[in-house]
Design an enzyme around this catalytic site. Structure first.
Site, mmCIF file in Angstrom:
data_model
loop_
_atom_site.group_PDB
_atom_site.id
_atom_site.type_symbol
_atom_site.label_atom_id
_atom_site.label_comp_id
_atom_site.label_asym_id
_atom_site.label_seq_id
_atom_site.Cartn_x
_atom_site.Cartn_y
_atom_site.Cartn_z
ATOM 1 N N SER A 1 -6.938 8.794 -34.387
ATOM 2 C CA SER A 1 -6.608 7.443 -34.832
ATOM 3 C C SER A 1 -7.854 6.690 -35.281
ATOM 4 O O SER A 1 -7.756 5.661 -35.957
ATOM 5 C CB SER A 1 -5.921 6.677 -33.701
ATOM 6 O OG SER A 1 -6.813 6.483 -32.608
ATOM 7 N N LYS B 1 -12.310 15.582 -28.860
ATOM 8 C CA LYS B 1 -12.981 14.474 -28.182
ATOM 9 C C LYS B 1 -14.424 14.871 -27.850
ATOM 10 O O LYS B 1 -15.005 15.748 -28.491
ATOM 11 C CB LYS B 1 -12.197 14.084 -26.933
ATOM 12 C CG LYS B 1 -10.807 13.525 -27.229
ATOM 13 C CD LYS B 1 -10.873 12.135 -27.809
ATOM 14 C CE LYS B 1 -9.496 11.498 -27.903
ATOM 15 N NZ LYS B 1 -9.555 10.094 -28.356
ATOM 16 N N SER C 1 -13.503 0.780 -26.148
ATOM 17 C CA SER C 1 -12.811 0.673 -27.433
ATOM 18 C C SER C 1 -12.868 -0.746 -27.975
ATOM 19 O O SER C 1 -13.104 -0.962 -29.170
ATOM 20 C CB SER C 1 -11.351 1.111 -27.272
ATOM 21 O OG SER C 1 -11.271 2.454 -26.866
ATOM 22 N N ASP D 1 -22.480 4.146 -25.315
ATOM 23 C CA ASP D 1 -21.820 3.968 -26.610
ATOM 24 C C ASP D 1 -22.071 2.587 -27.197
ATOM 25 O O ASP D 1 -22.296 2.442 -28.405
ATOM 26 C CB ASP D 1 -20.314 4.209 -26.470
ATOM 27 C CG ASP D 1 -19.972 5.694 -26.481
ATOM 28 O OD1 ASP D 1 -20.883 6.504 -26.231
ATOM 29 O OD2 ASP D 1 -18.806 6.040 -26.733
ATOM 30 N N ASP E 1 -6.457 9.134 -23.521
ATOM 31 C CA ASP E 1 -7.615 9.238 -22.626
ATOM 32 C C ASP E 1 -7.186 9.216 -21.164
ATOM 33 O O ASP E 1 -7.638 10.028 -20.348
ATOM 34 C CB ASP E 1 -8.603 8.102 -22.896
ATOM 35 C CG ASP E 1 -9.389 8.319 -24.186
ATOM 36 O OD1 ASP E 1 -9.449 9.468 -24.651
ATOM 37 O OD2 ASP E 1 -9.924 7.342 -24.730
ATOM 38 N N ARG F 1 -15.325 11.286 -18.919
ATOM 39 C CA ARG F 1 -13.992 11.255 -18.322
ATOM 40 C C ARG F 1 -13.748 12.456 -17.402
ATOM 41 O O ARG F 1 -13.027 12.345 -16.406
ATOM 42 C CB ARG F 1 -12.920 11.157 -19.403
ATOM 43 C CG ARG F 1 -13.084 9.912 -20.249
ATOM 44 C CD ARG F 1 -11.788 9.356 -20.773
ATOM 45 N NE ARG F 1 -12.044 8.167 -21.584
ATOM 46 C CZ ARG F 1 -12.252 6.956 -21.098
ATOM 47 N NH1 ARG F 1 -12.242 6.759 -19.789
ATOM 48 N NH2 ARG F 1 -12.492 5.937 -21.897
ATOM 49 N N LYS G 1 -21.637 6.753 -20.443
ATOM 50 C CA LYS G 1 -20.994 6.520 -21.737
ATOM 51 C C LYS G 1 -20.062 5.319 -21.680
ATOM 52 O O LYS G 1 -19.968 4.553 -22.645
ATOM 53 C CB LYS G 1 -20.232 7.774 -22.168
ATOM 54 C CG LYS G 1 -19.614 7.700 -23.547
ATOM 55 C CD LYS G 1 -19.010 9.031 -23.939
ATOM 56 C CE LYS G 1 -18.297 8.956 -25.276
ATOM 57 N NZ LYS G 1 -19.224 8.737 -26.394
ATOM 58 N N ASN H 1 -22.998 10.292 -29.093
ATOM 59 C CA ASN H 1 -21.689 10.952 -29.097
ATOM 60 C C ASN H 1 -20.594 9.889 -29.136
ATOM 61 O O ASN H 1 -19.520 10.060 -28.563
ATOM 62 C CB ASN H 1 -21.529 11.833 -27.855
ATOM 63 C CG ASN H 1 -20.426 12.869 -28.026
ATOM 64 O OD1 ASN H 1 -19.915 13.085 -29.119
ATOM 65 N ND2 ASN H 1 -20.039 13.512 -26.934
ATOM 66 N N GLY I 1 -17.903 8.182 -30.915
ATOM 67 C CA GLY I 1 -16.957 8.174 -32.027
ATOM 68 C C GLY I 1 -16.565 6.776 -32.437
ATOM 69 O O GLY I 1 -16.321 6.508 -33.622
#
Length: 667
Positions: free
Chosen positions: A172, A350, A26, A52, A323, A399, A426, A94, A96
């Site tokens: 969010s 998700k 993040s 990611d 998460d 996850r 990821k 994938n 986000g």
């Protein structure tokens, strides 16, 4: 990373040691985009290396951003709020955390762009963000289903006079995307109004704190109204460090809570994240404590050990740790009652529908599970029935793979199979390596496949392929005898001096890396792979292996290769002497003529002049010597599978081995 079809985890018993976590996904992707939008150059330290972040970096380069990488450090040349490339087709995988904010930024900056991803990305809603951007005058078309990617962006006519309304109860990331993009066009103050309850508020806190690092002071009225001040401009902080991932920490916090530490050990130390974390998922610590974990939280680390056992069942609103709450669902397997996780509706949108996926996989293990629109209720197998061996489908969701690795601590001592383990790339490519570095299993629970056979039967090739296919370690025991002979000759010893050679073999400083073999030489290492693979070295190894004292000296060294998650060992006595408890033993052979023909092709390709007849004669002599020696003579183990590969391809042989191996598994 385990880039294989599946990974079998043997029953694990205890955990202790230190874990260095990768950077937060993040934070990493937010920082990369903010650095790219800023004036000036930003050096990003401790950047997460994952699928990611790779997606984000590739997109930034396509947009004209300069990126220089060295390990986990990246130097980003900011675009100063302007695009160099105004037309591009961007693939978002994938991710986000890349798709949503890039959509907002590019829509506001103008240009012709198409953004797409993997099929699951095209199932993840983005309509609320698009609706908010259209309020501003952005021109966005759906290229597939309404409300979902892929998207096409065109230059629009921006209207910044009215407050922008965006739903907060789906993801969010929609609000984060607007907060990161709107400073680019804040010629006057811009207000964002959140419609409905804002979920995953801790992720918005991360966004706001990072925006401040890049010079943007967002004004907040509760969680319903956010104002971007007029004249906001992104400025590089020069350098920024990415915090370790608090969501990834949850698996090791849970591990410390579930697993005994072992004699004389003090649990797990998790480095890189702690009490000073800006990430909301650090509050997983509170939930783990409620379930019984002992946790000491320091500014940049956590010390975790088992406290209450069994763990305590909890009933918790998990909106603040969306998460990390998935890890609680697996911890619930070890609890003393039914655990309820509430307010987790965001799981549905998700990487997969995580509520449905978690419920399905928990049931496979024997749990009783009730799922609702935004809750999960888990009763552990100990109360609902017996634990089951399970093949865990991971849904291309990192996850889920990491969560269910913790099921390997089940009290029934059953293995767990994780399908597609590489999906952890990821966010945590080396997750399983990190897991194995701090966990232990009983030796008899770490699986071994033995491949024995005569010289030139192809056992090394078959064993190495099998190890690669399963993600297991590989032991070329013949190399140890070749190394012993090599070291003895280098030391000026006679190959008939068994005692002296045994002394060398006992402390052989060897290291295997892939197909390379290294021998320590003072403070350095010497690659001796080619030197010990000659015919002369093979003949010397055969002589050395006839000494019982040499074989005994190498026994402990060979057994030390039995490490998680498993081992494939080839040699002459792997199944009979070294690993007699191995669940699968194979005796590989071929006729002397077939073996001579194969060896002939190898030797000719290396420029050696020799005849097939001479090779066959030498092989038969070696066979006789190996079968008649007093110490561990060459013979099939009593329960070995016989595999004559005279007329088989290597793929056919591998297929047989994998079928036999599957027959030993409880799945």
């Amino acid at each position: 990373m385990y880039d294989i079809e599946f990974l079998d985890l043997p029953p694990l018993t205890c955990a202790a040691g230190e874990v260095h976590l990768p950077g937060s996904k993040s934070i990493s992707n937010r920082v990369l985009l903010l650095a790219a939008l800023s004036h000036g150059q930003t050096t990003v330290h401790d950047l997460l290396a994952s699928d990611d972040t790779a997606v984000m970096l590739t997109a930034l380069k396509q947009l004209g951003c300069t990126v220089l990488q060295d390990g986990d450090t990246a130097v980003i040349g900011g675009l100063g709020g302007q695009l160099i490339e105004r037309k591009a087709t961007l693939f978002m995988g994938n991710a986000g955390t890349a798709m949503r904010p890039l959509t907002a930024a590019l829509a506001l900056l103008g240009g012709e762009f198409e953004l797409s991803g993997v099929p699951r990305m095209h199932e993840r809603p983005i309509g609320d963000l698009v609706d908010a951007l259209r309020q501003l005058g952005c021109a966005i078309d759906y290229l597939g289903d309404e409300g979902f990617p892929p998207l096409r962006l065109h230059p629009g006519f921006l209207k910044l006079d009215q407050a922008i309304r965006v739903r907060g109860d789906v993801s969010s990331q929609f609000l984060t995307a607007l907060l990161m993009a709107l400073p680019l066009v804040a010629r006057k103050a811009i207000c964002i109004e959140v419609v409905g309850e804002l979920i995953s508020r801790p992720y918005i806190e991360i966004t706001l704190k990072l925006l401040r690092r890049f010079g943007i002071q967002v004004e907040r009225e509760g969680w319903q109204r956010f104002t971007i001040p007029a004249g906001s401009t992104y400025q590089s902080p020069g350098e920024i460090h990415v915090e370790a991932d608090a969501s990834s920490a949850s698996y090791f916090i849970a591990l410390g809570a579930i697993a005994a530490s072992g004699k004389g050990k003090k649990g797990l130390k998790i480095l890189g994240v702690g009490a000073d974390s800006i990430q909301g998922d650090i509050r997983f610590v509170e939930a783990a404590r409620l379930m019984g974990a002992r946790i000491d939280s320091l500014p940049n680390s956590l010390q975790v050990s088992r406290g209450a056992w069994p763990l305590k069942a909890i009933d918790m609103d998990c909106n603040h740790i969306p998460d990390a709450a998935m890890t609680l669902a697996v911890m619930a397997l070890y609890a003393d009652g039914t655990t309820v996780l509430r307010n987790i509706g965001s799981w549905r949108v998700k990487e997969t529908d995580r509520i449905a996926a978690m419920a399905c996989e928990l049931r496979k293990l024997g749990a009783t599970v009730e799922e609702g629109a935004d809750f999960l209720k888990v009763t552990p197998p100990g109360q609902a029935g017996a634990w089951n061996p399970a093949v865990i489908h991971t849904y291309d969701d990192h996850r889920i793979a990491m969560c269910f690795s913790l099921a390997a601590f089940n009290p029934a001592e059953l293995p767990v199979r994780i399908l597609d383990p590489k999906c952890v790339a990821k966010t945590f490519p080396d997750y399983f390596e990190a897991l194995f570095s701090v966990t232990e299993a009983r030796d008899d629970q770490i699986p071994v496949i033995c491949v024995d056979g005569p010289t030139a039967s192809g056992k090394g090739t078959l064993a190495a392929l099998t190890a690669h296919h399963l993600g297991y370690h590989y032991l070329d025991s013949g190399a140890l005898y070749r190394l012993s002979a090599f070291a003895a000759l280098r030391a000026g010893l006679s190959l008939d001096d068994g005692d002296a050679i045994a002394e060398i073999a006992r402390s052989l400083p060897v290291r295997f890396k892939g197909d390379r073999i290294f021998l320590a030489n003072g403070d350095a290492e010497e690659d001796v792979s080619e030197e010990i693979r000659t015919e002369v070295a093979g003949m010397a190894a055969s002589r050395v292996s006839a000494h019982p004292q040499v074989r005994n000296a190498l026994l402990d060294l060979q057994r030390s290769f039995r490490q998680l998650p498993g081992l494939v060992a080839d040699g002459r006595d792997m199944g009979t002497v070294v690993f007699p408890d191995a669940p699968l033993k194979i005796f590989l052979t071929a006729s002397a003529l077939h073996r001579a023909e194969r060896r002939y092709k190898q030797l000719i390709s290396k420029g050696n002049a020799i005849t097939i007849a001479a090779i066959q004669q030498d092989l038969e002599a070696r066979d006789q010597r190996d079968m008649s020696r007093k110490a561990a003579p060459l013979r099939p183990a009593d329960n070995a599978r016989l595999l004559d590969n005279s007329d088989l391809t290597i793929d056919e042989s591998l297929g047989l081995v994998m079928d036999w191996w599957q027959g030993t598994r409880p799945f």
